[in-house]
Design an enzyme around this catalytic site. Structure first.
Site, short mmCIF file in Angstrom:
data_model
loop_
_atom_site.label_atom_id
_atom_site.label_comp_id
_atom_site.label_asym_id
_atom_site.label_seq_id
_atom_site.Cartn_x
_atom_site.Cartn_y
_atom_site.Cartn_z
N THR A 27 0.92 -1.16 0.03
CA THR A 27 0.17 -0.06 -0.08
C THR A 27 0.65 1.12 0.03
OG1 THR A 27 -0.06 0.29 2.34
CG2 THR A 27 -1.72 -1.21 1.23
N VAL A 82 7.50 -2.32 7.05
CA VAL A 82 7.43 -0.72 7.09
C VAL A 82 7.98 -0.45 5.79
CG1 VAL A 82 7.91 1.32 8.37
CG2 VAL A 82 7.54 -1.03 9.59
N LYS A 83 7.22 0.42 5.07
CA LYS A 83 7.62 1.32 3.85
C LYS A 83 8.29 2.64 4.22
CE LYS A 83 5.71 0.97 -0.58
NZ LYS A 83 4.39 1.01 -1.33
N VAL A 84 9.49 2.86 3.93
CA VAL A 84 10.15 4.11 3.99
C VAL A 84 10.77 4.74 2.55
CG1 VAL A 84 10.66 3.50 6.26
CG2 VAL A 84 12.53 3.07 4.52
#
Ligand code: E4P
Length: 217
Positions: A27, A82-84
């Site tokens: 997402t 976790v998207k960074v």
């Protein structure tokens, strides 16, 4: 090759998941907006629905705030990645969060050098954006291929997650050049089944079967 679905629409994820086509979900803030859902609620629902990694993106721009957001997102479920973003702050957050044992997806990658930095920062996934490079007349697939070679040269374990997939050709080419994962919108995954010769052949078989007058059941 693993298939991630690039959406926050629960119904569409569930439909493909029932077919065994979902190894994970990605997402981003735009997809959360499109879903009209609360990020924490929808991420929790998706993570409960699928077995594989579910990427949820931080929105802070500074490392310490990204780390705090990342910890909150990771606490939702064990399968959260976790998207960074691929900035120095994002890489710092990646280093800290991956060091704590969280999966980290480093996103918005547009160069092989960026991918090299993400691998060194301990990224679980690197997300090179194929479609957005193609949009500006650069070769997104060449980037996937370059990252594959660099990671293989040095044994980096970061998985190449081909992102911004817009067409069925992107999907096939990503597999050919050795992307570990692709993330594609549900419509692209569904379109992969289509071939005019399949339709034509099936129509011919059905016409001949009708003429036999037989039934199987
Ligand atoms: C996935 O992680 C990305 O957010 C997504 O693939 C971006 O795709 P787009 O370039 O079509 O928005």
């Amino acid at each position: 090759m693993k298939f991630f679905v690039d959406t926050a629409e629960i119904d569409q994820i569930a439909e493909l998941n029932d077919l065994g086509m979902v190894d994970g979900v990605t997402t981003n803030p735009s997809l959360i907006l499109k879903s009209g859902r609360d990020i924490l609620e929808v991420t929790r629902e998706i993570a409960a629905l699928v077995d594989g990694p579910v990427s949820a993106e931080v929105v802070a721009l500074e490392a310490e705030a990204m780390i705090a957001e990342g910890r909150k997102l990771a606490a939702i479920a064990n399968n959260i990645a976790v998207k960074v973003p691929l900035t120095w702050d994002g890489l710092r957050a990646c280093k800290v969060l991956s060091g704590e044992g969280h999966m980290v997806n480093v996103t918005l990658c547009f160069s092989a050098n960026q991918a090299l930095l993400a691998a060194k920062a301990g990224a679980t996934f690197i997300s090179p954006f194929i479609g957005r490079l193609d949009d500006i007349n650069l070769d997104g697939m060449e980037l996937i291929s370059d990252i594959r070679q660099i990671y293989d040269n040095y044994g980096f374990e970061t998985q190449i997650l081909a992102a911004s997939i817009r067409t069925v050709n992107h999907a096939c080419q990503s597999a050919l050049v050795g992307a570990d994962v692709m993330t594609a919108p549900p419509a692209v995954i569904k379109a992969m089944v289509a071939h005019p010769l399949t339709d034509k052949g099936l129509a011919a078989f059905m016409a001949d079967w009708e003429k036999t007058g037989q039934k199987i059941l």
